[in-house]
Write an enzyme that holds these catalytic residues in place. Sequence first.
Site, PDB file in Angstrom:
ATOM      1  N   ALA A  12     -14.569 -10.060  -3.559  1.00 28.43           N
ATOM      2  CA  ALA A  12     -15.492  -8.950  -3.804  1.00 28.43           C
ATOM      3  C   ALA A  12     -14.777  -7.614  -3.747  1.00 28.43           C
ATOM      4  CB  ALA A  12     -16.632  -8.997  -2.791  1.00 28.43           C
ATOM      5  N   ALA A  15     -11.571  -6.130  -8.518  1.00 28.88           N
ATOM      6  CA  ALA A  15     -11.481  -7.055  -9.651  1.00 28.88           C
ATOM      7  C   ALA A  15     -12.731  -7.939  -9.716  1.00 28.88           C
ATOM      8  CB  ALA A  15     -10.228  -7.913  -9.526  1.00 28.88           C
ATOM      9  N   GLY A  16     -13.095  -8.522  -8.573  1.00 23.14           N
ATOM     10  CA  GLY A  16     -14.245  -9.425  -8.542  1.00 23.14           C
ATOM     11  C   GLY A  16     -15.543  -8.694  -8.883  1.00 23.14           C
ATOM     12  N   PHE A 115       2.087  10.957  -8.805  1.00 21.89           N
ATOM     13  CA  PHE A 115       2.431   9.738  -8.075  1.00 21.89           C
ATOM     14  C   PHE A 115       3.805   9.268  -8.523  1.00 21.89           C
ATOM     15  CE2 PHE A 115       0.100   6.881  -5.250  1.00 21.89           C
ATOM     16  CZ  PHE A 115      -0.947   7.709  -4.867  1.00 21.89           C
ATOM     17  N   ASP A 223      -5.008 -16.547   0.124  1.00 23.94           N
ATOM     18  CA  ASP A 223      -5.679 -17.862   0.079  1.00 23.94           C
ATOM     19  C   ASP A 223      -5.793 -18.391  -1.345  1.00 23.94           C
ATOM     20  OD1 ASP A 223      -6.090 -17.375   2.764  1.00 23.94           O
ATOM     21  OD2 ASP A 223      -8.212 -16.893   2.558  1.00 23.94           O
ATOM     22  N   GLN A 242       6.155  -5.950  -3.077  1.00 25.06           N
ATOM     23  CA  GLN A 242       6.454  -4.509  -2.968  1.00 25.06           C
ATOM     24  C   GLN A 242       6.377  -4.026  -1.522  1.00 25.06           C
ATOM     25  OE1 GLN A 242       3.653  -1.276  -4.609  1.00 25.06           O
ATOM     26  NE2 GLN A 242       5.552  -1.047  -5.749  1.00 25.06           N
ATOM     27  N   HIS A 244       6.036  -0.689   0.534  1.00 27.36           N
ATOM     28  CA  HIS A 244       5.671   0.718   0.363  1.00 27.36           C
ATOM     29  C   HIS A 244       6.567   1.544   1.269  1.00 27.36           C
ATOM     30  CE1 HIS A 244       3.323   4.376   0.268  1.00 27.36           C
ATOM     31  NE2 HIS A 244       2.549   3.866  -0.664  1.00 27.36           N
ATOM     32  N   LEU A 254      -0.869   2.137   6.075  1.00 22.54           N
ATOM     33  CA  LEU A 254      -0.404   2.934   4.948  1.00 22.54           C
ATOM     34  C   LEU A 254      -0.637   4.437   5.103  1.00 22.54           C
ATOM     35  CD1 LEU A 254       0.821   2.308   2.121  1.00 22.54           C
ATOM     36  CD2 LEU A 254      -1.379   3.037   1.259  1.00 22.54           C
ATOM     37  N   GLU A 257       0.994   7.396  -0.886  1.00 24.96           N
ATOM     38  CA  GLU A 257       2.005   8.097  -1.670  1.00 24.96           C
ATOM     39  C   GLU A 257       1.461   9.450  -2.151  1.00 24.96           C
ATOM     40  OE1 GLU A 257       3.983   5.394  -4.317  1.00 24.96           O
ATOM     41  OE2 GLU A 257       4.035   6.934  -5.866  1.00 24.96           O
ATOM     42  N   ARG A 288       8.478   3.298  -5.980  1.00 23.52           N
ATOM     43  CA  ARG A 288       8.456   2.819  -4.597  1.00 23.52           C
ATOM     44  C   ARG A 288       9.680   2.030  -4.181  1.00 23.52           C
ATOM     45  NH1 ARG A 288       2.101   1.359  -4.321  1.00 23.52           N
ATOM     46  NH2 ARG A 288       1.548   3.557  -4.160  1.00 23.52           N
ATOM     47  N   HIS A 354       3.421  -4.337   1.046  1.00 25.13           N
ATOM     48  CA  HIS A 354       2.248  -3.638   0.528  1.00 25.13           C
ATOM     49  C   HIS A 354       1.545  -4.341  -0.617  1.00 25.13           C
ATOM     50  CE1 HIS A 354      -0.260  -0.241  -0.347  1.00 25.13           C
ATOM     51  NE2 HIS A 354       0.235  -0.111  -1.553  1.00 25.13           N
ATOM     52  N   GLU A 385      -5.159  -8.472  -7.858  1.00 26.40           N
ATOM     53  CA  GLU A 385      -3.844  -8.640  -7.234  1.00 26.40           C
ATOM     54  C   GLU A 385      -3.408 -10.102  -7.137  1.00 26.40           C
ATOM     55  OE1 GLU A 385      -3.279  -6.077  -3.872  1.00 26.40           O
ATOM     56  OE2 GLU A 385      -1.427  -7.098  -3.302  1.00 26.40           O
ATOM     57  N   ARG A 396       5.590  -2.430  -9.005  1.00 24.56           N
ATOM     58  CA  ARG A 396       4.386  -1.768  -9.492  1.00 24.56           C
ATOM     59  C   ARG A 396       4.456  -0.268  -9.231  1.00 24.56           C
ATOM     60  NH1 ARG A 396      -0.287   0.127  -6.943  1.00 24.56           N
ATOM     61  NH2 ARG A 396       0.116  -0.765  -4.900  1.00 24.56           N
TER      62      ARG A 396
HETATM   63  C1  LIG Z   1      -3.731   0.344   2.276  1.00 25.22           C
HETATM   64  C2  LIG Z   1      -3.673   0.166   0.784  1.00 25.22           C
HETATM   65  C3  LIG Z   1      -3.781   1.265  -0.049  1.00 25.22           C
HETATM   66  C4  LIG Z   1      -3.723   1.100  -1.426  1.00 25.22           C
HETATM   67  N1  LIG Z   1      -3.830   2.211  -2.231  1.00 25.22           N
HETATM   68  C5  LIG Z   1      -3.829   2.054  -3.571  1.00 25.22           C
HETATM   69  C6  LIG Z   1      -4.031   3.168  -4.420  1.00 25.22           C
HETATM   70  O1  LIG Z   1      -4.234   4.299  -3.997  1.00 25.22           O
HETATM   71  N2  LIG Z   1      -4.002   2.959  -5.755  1.00 25.22           N
HETATM   72  C7  LIG Z   1      -3.812   1.724  -6.295  1.00 25.22           C
HETATM   73  O2  LIG Z   1      -3.806   1.599  -7.521  1.00 25.22           O
HETATM   74  N3  LIG Z   1      -3.644   0.642  -5.503  1.00 25.22           N
HETATM   75  C8  LIG Z   1      -3.660   0.782  -4.155  1.00 25.22           C
HETATM   76  N4  LIG Z   1      -3.497  -0.325  -3.362  1.00 25.22           N
HETATM   77  C9  LIG Z   1      -3.492  -1.662  -3.961  1.00 25.22           C
HETATM   78  C10 LIG Z   1      -4.913  -2.035  -4.382  1.00 25.22           C
HETATM   79  O3  LIG Z   1      -5.821  -1.537  -3.442  1.00 25.22           O
HETATM   80  C11 LIG Z   1      -5.108  -3.540  -4.501  1.00 25.22           C
HETATM   81  O4  LIG Z   1      -4.108  -4.101  -5.282  1.00 25.22           O
HETATM   82  C12 LIG Z   1      -6.452  -3.852  -5.162  1.00 25.22           C
HETATM   83  O5  LIG Z   1      -7.488  -3.145  -4.532  1.00 25.22           O
HETATM   84  C13 LIG Z   1      -6.716  -5.345  -5.101  1.00 25.22           C
HETATM   85  O6  LIG Z   1      -8.021  -5.598  -5.528  1.00 25.22           O
HETATM   86  P1  LIG Z   1      -8.534  -7.086  -5.680  1.00 25.22           P
HETATM   87  O7  LIG Z   1      -9.937  -6.973  -6.197  1.00 25.22           O
HETATM   88  O8  LIG Z   1      -7.580  -7.864  -6.468  1.00 25.22           O
HETATM   89  O9  LIG Z   1      -8.513  -7.697  -4.203  1.00 25.22           O
HETATM   90  P2  LIG Z   1      -9.084  -7.230  -2.772  1.00 25.22           P
HETATM   91  O10 LIG Z   1      -9.740  -5.916  -2.818  1.00 25.22           O
HETATM   92  O11 LIG Z   1      -7.993  -7.439  -1.803  1.00 25.22           O
HETATM   93  O12 LIG Z   1     -10.224  -8.293  -2.493  1.00 25.22           O
HETATM   94  C14 LIG Z   1      -9.963  -9.652  -2.232  1.00 25.22           C
HETATM   95  C15 LIG Z   1     -11.269 -10.370  -2.031  1.00 25.22           C
HETATM   96  O13 LIG Z   1     -11.033 -11.762  -1.948  1.00 25.22           O
HETATM   97  C16 LIG Z   1     -11.802 -12.319  -0.914  1.00 25.22           C
HETATM   98  N5  LIG Z   1     -11.138 -13.549  -0.449  1.00 25.22           N
HETATM   99  C17 LIG Z   1      -9.810 -13.756  -0.240  1.00 25.22           C
HETATM  100  N6  LIG Z   1      -9.599 -15.012   0.194  1.00 25.22           N
HETATM  101  C18 LIG Z   1     -10.807 -15.615   0.265  1.00 25.22           C
HETATM  102  C19 LIG Z   1     -11.259 -16.898   0.666  1.00 25.22           C
HETATM  103  N7  LIG Z   1     -10.431 -17.849   1.096  1.00 25.22           N
HETATM  104  N8  LIG Z   1     -12.579 -17.149   0.606  1.00 25.22           N
HETATM  105  C20 LIG Z   1     -13.467 -16.215   0.205  1.00 25.22           C
HETATM  106  N9  LIG Z   1     -13.096 -14.978  -0.178  1.00 25.22           N
HETATM  107  C21 LIG Z   1     -11.785 -14.685  -0.148  1.00 25.22           C
HETATM  108  C22 LIG Z   1     -11.845 -11.224   0.145  1.00 25.22           C
HETATM  109  O14 LIG Z   1     -12.935 -11.412   1.023  1.00 25.22           O
HETATM  110  C23 LIG Z   1     -12.000  -9.986  -0.747  1.00 25.22           C
HETATM  111  O15 LIG Z   1     -13.363  -9.789  -1.048  1.00 25.22           O
HETATM  112  C24 LIG Z   1      -3.544  -0.183  -1.975  1.00 25.22           C
HETATM  113  C25 LIG Z   1      -3.444  -1.281  -1.140  1.00 25.22           C
HETATM  114  C26 LIG Z   1      -3.473  -1.112   0.223  1.00 25.22           C
HETATM  115  C27 LIG Z   1      -3.293  -2.323   1.096  1.00 25.22           C
END
Ligand SMILES: Cc1cc2nc3c(=O)[nH]c(=O)nc-3n(C[C@H](O)[C@H](O)[C@H](O)COP(=O)(O)OP(=O)(O)OC[C@H]3O[C@@H](n4cnc5c(N)ncnc54)[C@H](O)[C@@H]3O)c2cc1C
Length: 581
Positions: A12, A15-16, A115, A223, A242, A244, A254, A257, A288, A354, A385, A396
């Site tokens: 959630a 992406a989701g 950035f 996972d 990566q 950071h 974090l 940047e 980075r 990171h 991700e 990245r």
């Molecule tokens: C501190 C920090 C700052 C960042 N700042 C930036 C930024 O400024 N700009 C930028 O472009 N990127 C940034 N990034 C990177 C970026 O935030 C992430 O790459 C991106 O948000 C990932 O989104 P996602 O939807 O793929 O996954 P996530 O937002 O990580 O969501 C993963 C989801 O999967 C679910 N999940 C995982 N495993 C299971 C399981 N076994 N069962 C059920 N559910 C599960 C979790 O509950 C969660 O809902 C940052 C990352 C971090 C850590």
Amino acid sequence: MIHQYDLVIVGAGLAGLRAAVETSNHAKVAVISKVFPTRSHSGAAQGGIAAALGNEEPDCIEWHIFDTVKGSDYLGDQDAIEMMIKEAPEVIYELEHMGVPFSRTKEGKIAQRQFGGHTKEVVDEKGNKKRVPVLRACYSADRTGHVILHTLYEQCVKNNVKFFSEFFITSLILENNICRGVIAINLKDTSIHIFHAKAVLFATGGYGRAYRVTSNAYANSGDGVAIAFRAGIPLEDMEFVQFHPTGLYPLGILVTEGARGEGGYLLNNNRERFMKNYAPTVMELAPRDMVTRSIQTEINEGRGINGKDYVHLDLTHLGREKLKERLPEITGFAKTYAGIDPAVEPIPILPTAHYSMGGIPTDLYGNVLANEKGKIIQGFFAAGECACISVHGANRLGTNSLLDAVVHGRRAGKTILKFLAEADFSPLPTDSGESDKEYINHLFSGTGTENADVIRKILKSEMTNKCGVFRNETDLKAALETVRTLKERFKNVNLSFKGKVFNTELMEIIETGNLLEFSEVIILGALERKECRGAHWRTDYEKRDDVNWLKHTFAFKTDKGIKLKYKPVTILNYQPQERKY
Ligand SMILES: Cc1cc2nc3c(=O)[nH]c(=O)nc-3n(C[C@H](O)[C@H](O)[C@H](O)COP(=O)(O)OP(=O)(O)OC[C@H]3O[C@@H](n4cnc5c(N)ncnc54)[C@H](O)[C@@H]3O)c2cc1C
């Protein structure tokens, strides 16, 4: 208990939820998340989301594409990069119209900041072309991920998306190359649930929790990546992790940047802006991987502050007002976690794990690949991700991953709607969920002697120390050995708390198994890749090797252990060049 949905989205984060918004008016959609949706790691993203809007100064799509290709150290697939960057302005305006409260320019346009690695072309006084930092990252103070995540969540609630929060998925139902659903544990009572679906989208986020020093949330235990691998799906480019440059010392929380984008300096023990020795043109705004190696080199060569493992990020010259307006979150973090007021003192920082460039391989439309030749798995999709498309290649650029998550969540949503128009439910295998039940019963009744917490700690230290910013053959071989031994020990793991309500020990055991599963892939990929490229830096090779290594790694789980194969990189307009900034 069996549930049936057209589409089951696991994850959630951005992406989701973006995929859920795209599909939920046309199909029966469930979103499963092990944490409450708005606690997904996307909500922690601070600095911004990239798009060449040109709101503050001239910018163009072509420059953004080139920066991303160069930033990736030429490992990014140029067709995928081009598609993502071209869609960027559209997805940003869509987010704005959904209600994302972006920071504004004086004229009321979406504000943009600098950035690392994002540049524009200028002509200097001597008539030579050069590239200097550009204002390209759209942001909302330093809470960009938070506001986008909440807006998308509101849109999902409006569209009646069914959420299964605090449900933890343990496996994928995949038979004869057709995905039929997932198995999940309801953490509230440890009951097993079968989700039968026509289509499954993994948006399970990154794998930074394999490292001791990391900016990642506890939930980022990779996972989805481990579950896919166990189900026979290959993993792509896992060795590219990566680091950071600016994690708050010592935990690695974090410091965006954006702090350097707003003008922050990096200083060593001699109060020297050492980036002038590594990237004289763009200084602190180099990509980075370069800034991280520069910091680590300063530390390794004894120029850390007072000889310790950190350097300083100095924001004091920005002034209290600017910090309050542009960087309120990190000002708070520095106060809470380091007892430092960034308006008057520099912040102690060190590199921190990171972002996961590698992951589940997909084509440009979100279909998961069954092999390096491009065969797809029916009904299984990945975005964000956890997926590797590959738009980030070996490194990245900051603000390109929120973009990746939103663009590919949306695109996977569109692909899935087309797929659903033709698809039907494939029957569930009769033994669905049986092995998951058996494993959990085994843990509850078992008399294991190993402690998962101890195993996890050893793993994380080994990954940080031996498969981190700088790597070499001796360390990687030792790390591989350790992980293999830990995997053996893990077979005898003990569950000490036997309660069924929110048994977080059970969850952490399963997560530890996942960390072990893919860490071996990271190390093996790193050991085999005998070159330096982006975030993968081998001190025993010291150069990029395009003749032998301009290719993606595909790791397969086989009965005889992990097998590596390779896939060519898609090159369109930009031939690999030496990467200088
Ligand atoms: C501190 C920090 C700052 C960042 N700042 C930036 C930024 O400024 N700009 C930028 O472009 N990127 C940034 N990034 C990177 C970026 O935030 C992430 O790459 C991106 O948000 C990932 O989104 P996602 O939807 O793929 O996954 P996530 O937002 O990580 O969501 C993963 C989801 O999967 C679910 N999940 C995982 N495993 C299971 C399981 N076994 N069962 C059920 N559910 C599960 C979790 O509950 C969660 O809902 C940052 C990352 C971090 C850590």
